[in-house]
Motif scaffolding. Sequence first.
Motif, PDB file in Angstrom:
ATOM      1  N   PHE A  95      44.813  31.076  34.680  1.00 23.21           N
ATOM      2  CA  PHE A  95      45.820  31.142  35.732  1.00 23.21           C
ATOM      3  C   PHE A  95      46.903  32.132  35.327  1.00 23.21           C
ATOM      4  O   PHE A  95      47.422  32.077  34.213  1.00 23.21           O
ATOM      5  N   LYS A  96      47.262  33.028  36.254  1.00 21.89           N
ATOM      6  CA  LYS A  96      48.291  34.028  35.989  1.00 21.89           C
ATOM      7  C   LYS A  96      49.666  33.596  36.487  1.00 21.89           C
ATOM      8  O   LYS A  96      50.633  34.335  36.356  1.00 21.89           O
ATOM      9  N   GLY A  97      49.733  32.431  37.100  1.00 20.91           N
ATOM     10  CA  GLY A  97      50.999  31.942  37.636  1.00 20.91           C
ATOM     11  C   GLY A  97      50.783  30.691  38.447  1.00 20.91           C
ATOM     12  O   GLY A  97      49.846  29.918  38.190  1.00 20.91           O
ATOM     13  N   GLU A 116      39.551  34.132  37.077  1.00 21.32           N
ATOM     14  CA  GLU A 116      40.959  34.464  36.881  1.00 21.32           C
ATOM     15  C   GLU A 116      41.670  34.392  38.228  1.00 21.32           C
ATOM     16  O   GLU A 116      41.251  35.029  39.194  1.00 21.32           O
ATOM     17  N   VAL A 117      42.740  33.607  38.291  1.00 18.78           N
ATOM     18  CA  VAL A 117      43.475  33.394  39.538  1.00 18.78           C
ATOM     19  C   VAL A 117      44.893  33.919  39.375  1.00 18.78           C
ATOM     20  O   VAL A 117      45.599  33.546  38.436  1.00 18.78           O
ATOM     21  N   GLY A 118      45.318  34.789  40.291  1.00 17.52           N
ATOM     22  CA  GLY A 118      46.641  35.390  40.219  1.00 17.52           C
ATOM     23  C   GLY A 118      47.762  34.429  40.575  1.00 17.52           C
ATOM     24  O   GLY A 118      47.550  33.254  40.907  1.00 17.52           O
ATOM     25  N   ASN A 119      48.976  34.946  40.548  1.00 17.63           N
ATOM     26  CA  ASN A 119      50.171  34.145  40.832  1.00 17.63           C
ATOM     27  C   ASN A 119      50.308  33.865  42.326  1.00 17.63           C
ATOM     28  O   ASN A 119      49.957  34.699  43.162  1.00 17.63           O
ATOM     29  N   GLY A 138      43.482  38.047  43.045  1.00 19.51           N
ATOM     30  CA  GLY A 138      44.801  38.622  42.818  1.00 19.51           C
ATOM     31  C   GLY A 138      45.955  37.713  43.203  1.00 19.51           C
ATOM     32  O   GLY A 138      45.776  36.549  43.588  1.00 19.51           O
ATOM     33  N   ASP A 139      47.167  38.276  43.132  1.00 19.36           N
ATOM     34  CA  ASP A 139      48.378  37.540  43.470  1.00 19.36           C
ATOM     35  C   ASP A 139      48.481  37.308  44.983  1.00 19.36           C
ATOM     36  O   ASP A 139      47.926  38.060  45.787  1.00 19.36           O
ATOM     37  N   ASN A 140      49.225  36.276  45.346  1.00 17.76           N
ATOM     38  CA  ASN A 140      49.534  35.965  46.752  1.00 17.76           C
ATOM     39  C   ASN A 140      48.274  35.789  47.598  1.00 17.76           C
ATOM     40  O   ASN A 140      48.221  36.218  48.749  1.00 17.76           O
ATOM     41  N   PHE A 141      47.289  35.141  47.010  1.00 19.64           N
ATOM     42  CA  PHE A 141      46.044  34.842  47.723  1.00 19.64           C
ATOM     43  C   PHE A 141      46.230  33.604  48.588  1.00 19.64           C
ATOM     44  O   PHE A 141      46.861  32.625  48.182  1.00 19.64           O
ATOM     45  N   MET A 142      45.659  33.624  49.794  1.00 21.86           N
ATOM     46  CA  MET A 142      45.669  32.451  50.657  1.00 21.86           C
ATOM     47  C   MET A 142      44.295  32.259  51.274  1.00 21.86           C
ATOM     48  O   MET A 142      43.807  33.110  52.028  1.00 21.86           O
ATOM     49  N   GLY A 143      43.650  31.164  50.920  1.00 21.85           N
ATOM     50  CA  GLY A 143      42.357  30.826  51.487  1.00 21.85           C
ATOM     51  C   GLY A 143      42.492  29.576  52.334  1.00 21.85           C
ATOM     52  O   GLY A 143      42.937  28.534  51.845  1.00 21.85           O
ATOM     53  N   SER A 144      42.123  29.653  53.595  1.00 24.36           N
ATOM     54  CA  SER A 144      42.250  28.505  54.485  1.00 24.36           C
ATOM     55  C   SER A 144      41.189  27.457  54.139  1.00 24.36           C
ATOM     56  O   SER A 144      40.422  27.601  53.188  1.00 24.36           O
ATOM     57  N   VAL A 172      32.751  39.159  41.517  1.00 24.59           N
ATOM     58  CA  VAL A 172      33.563  39.153  42.734  1.00 24.59           C
ATOM     59  C   VAL A 172      34.988  39.543  42.364  1.00 24.59           C
ATOM     60  O   VAL A 172      35.539  39.038  41.372  1.00 24.59           O
ATOM     61  N   SER A 173      35.574  40.442  43.151  1.00 33.11           N
ATOM     62  CA  SER A 173      36.948  40.884  42.900  1.00 33.11           C
ATOM     63  C   SER A 173      37.735  40.835  44.208  1.00 33.11           C
ATOM     64  O   SER A 173      37.351  41.478  45.187  1.00 33.11           O
ATOM     65  N   ILE A 174      38.823  40.087  44.211  1.00 32.04           N
ATOM     66  CA  ILE A 174      39.671  39.948  45.387  1.00 32.04           C
ATOM     67  C   ILE A 174      41.056  40.469  45.041  1.00 32.04           C
ATOM     68  O   ILE A 174      41.662  40.044  44.052  1.00 32.04           O
ATOM     69  N   GLY A 175      41.568  41.400  45.845  1.00 28.83           N
ATOM     70  CA  GLY A 175      42.841  42.044  45.557  1.00 28.83           C
ATOM     71  C   GLY A 175      44.046  41.155  45.790  1.00 28.83           C
ATOM     72  O   GLY A 175      43.941  39.943  46.026  1.00 28.83           O
ATOM     73  N   ASN A 176      45.224  41.773  45.752  1.00 27.65           N
ATOM     74  CA  ASN A 176      46.476  41.064  45.981  1.00 27.65           C
ATOM     75  C   ASN A 176      46.738  40.888  47.479  1.00 27.65           C
ATOM     76  O   ASN A 176      46.342  41.713  48.291  1.00 27.65           O
ATOM     77  N   GLN A 177      47.414  39.805  47.815  1.00 27.81           N
ATOM     78  CA  GLN A 177      47.811  39.491  49.185  1.00 27.81           C
ATOM     79  C   GLN A 177      46.623  39.534  50.148  1.00 27.81           C
ATOM     80  O   GLN A 177      46.623  40.248  51.146  1.00 27.81           O
ATOM     81  N   VAL A 178      45.634  38.748  49.818  1.00 31.35           N
ATOM     82  CA  VAL A 178      44.443  38.616  50.666  1.00 31.35           C
ATOM     83  C   VAL A 178      44.477  37.257  51.361  1.00 31.35           C
ATOM     84  O   VAL A 178      44.780  36.237  50.740  1.00 31.35           O
TER      85      VAL A 178
END
Length: 261
Positions: A95-97, A116-119, A138-144, A172-178
Amino acid sequence: MVRFLLTRAWEFLKLLVRLNIVKTIYFNVRAFGWRGALKLPVYIFGPVKLADMSGKIQIEAENVKRGMIQFGCEDENIIATREPVRISVSGNLTFKGECKFSRAVQLLVWTNGSLEVGNNAWFGSFSKIVSFRSMTIGDNFMGSWECQLFDTDFHFIRDTALNSIPDNTAPVSIGNQVWLGSRVTVLKGTQLPDCCIVAVGSVCNKNYTSTHTSCIMLGGVPAKLLKENVEYISDKPMERKLYRYFYDSANRDGQYTSVTY
């Protein structure tokens, strides 16, 4: 001062009522040892099944604080369930945050796998996150709710013409604010750029960063580009203002409008 202390005491009591104290203490001690557990960085709410804790769980953040990672949180207003969260980590989980997992989430990091999970990440109820090899969020990820994130097909398929068996796993790579809408599925080999929105019920299965660098909307089965130059509003106070603005506009004018800011 008295009012402040009473408010804090009431908030603490509400936390104790909701908190799964036994599993919270066990998780923190098992993951971080007695010294790391003193900070109580992980909260667990409600029923949970700790299927496997043999892997490595770590927090790579400048400020490790109490309750920064939560499982089974009840912040959603739409989903109500007593289904347990299930956690199985025999690989590496980082966890990064701050991170929240809602109710009935299934989390699996398999042996030799890495997640690895961003902040400031959020996973909705009934979501499934499975890493057999490598998954980065990445950071600021939101999954419904009811999203699925897999870096594997789970089973192998033989090519009978070539008599060969291809690899069934890809990073798998997911960017920031997704933002993933409800029931989105992310399959092996998927790469999503920063500031990406994926529409409800879509299936992502390739590298979308090769043609677009940021701020896109994807949708469909399989997912394809729907819009460019879009981003979701992550500012909650701004979101509440927008709800009020459009509600008032509809009542006043009988129609919805747009706003520029």
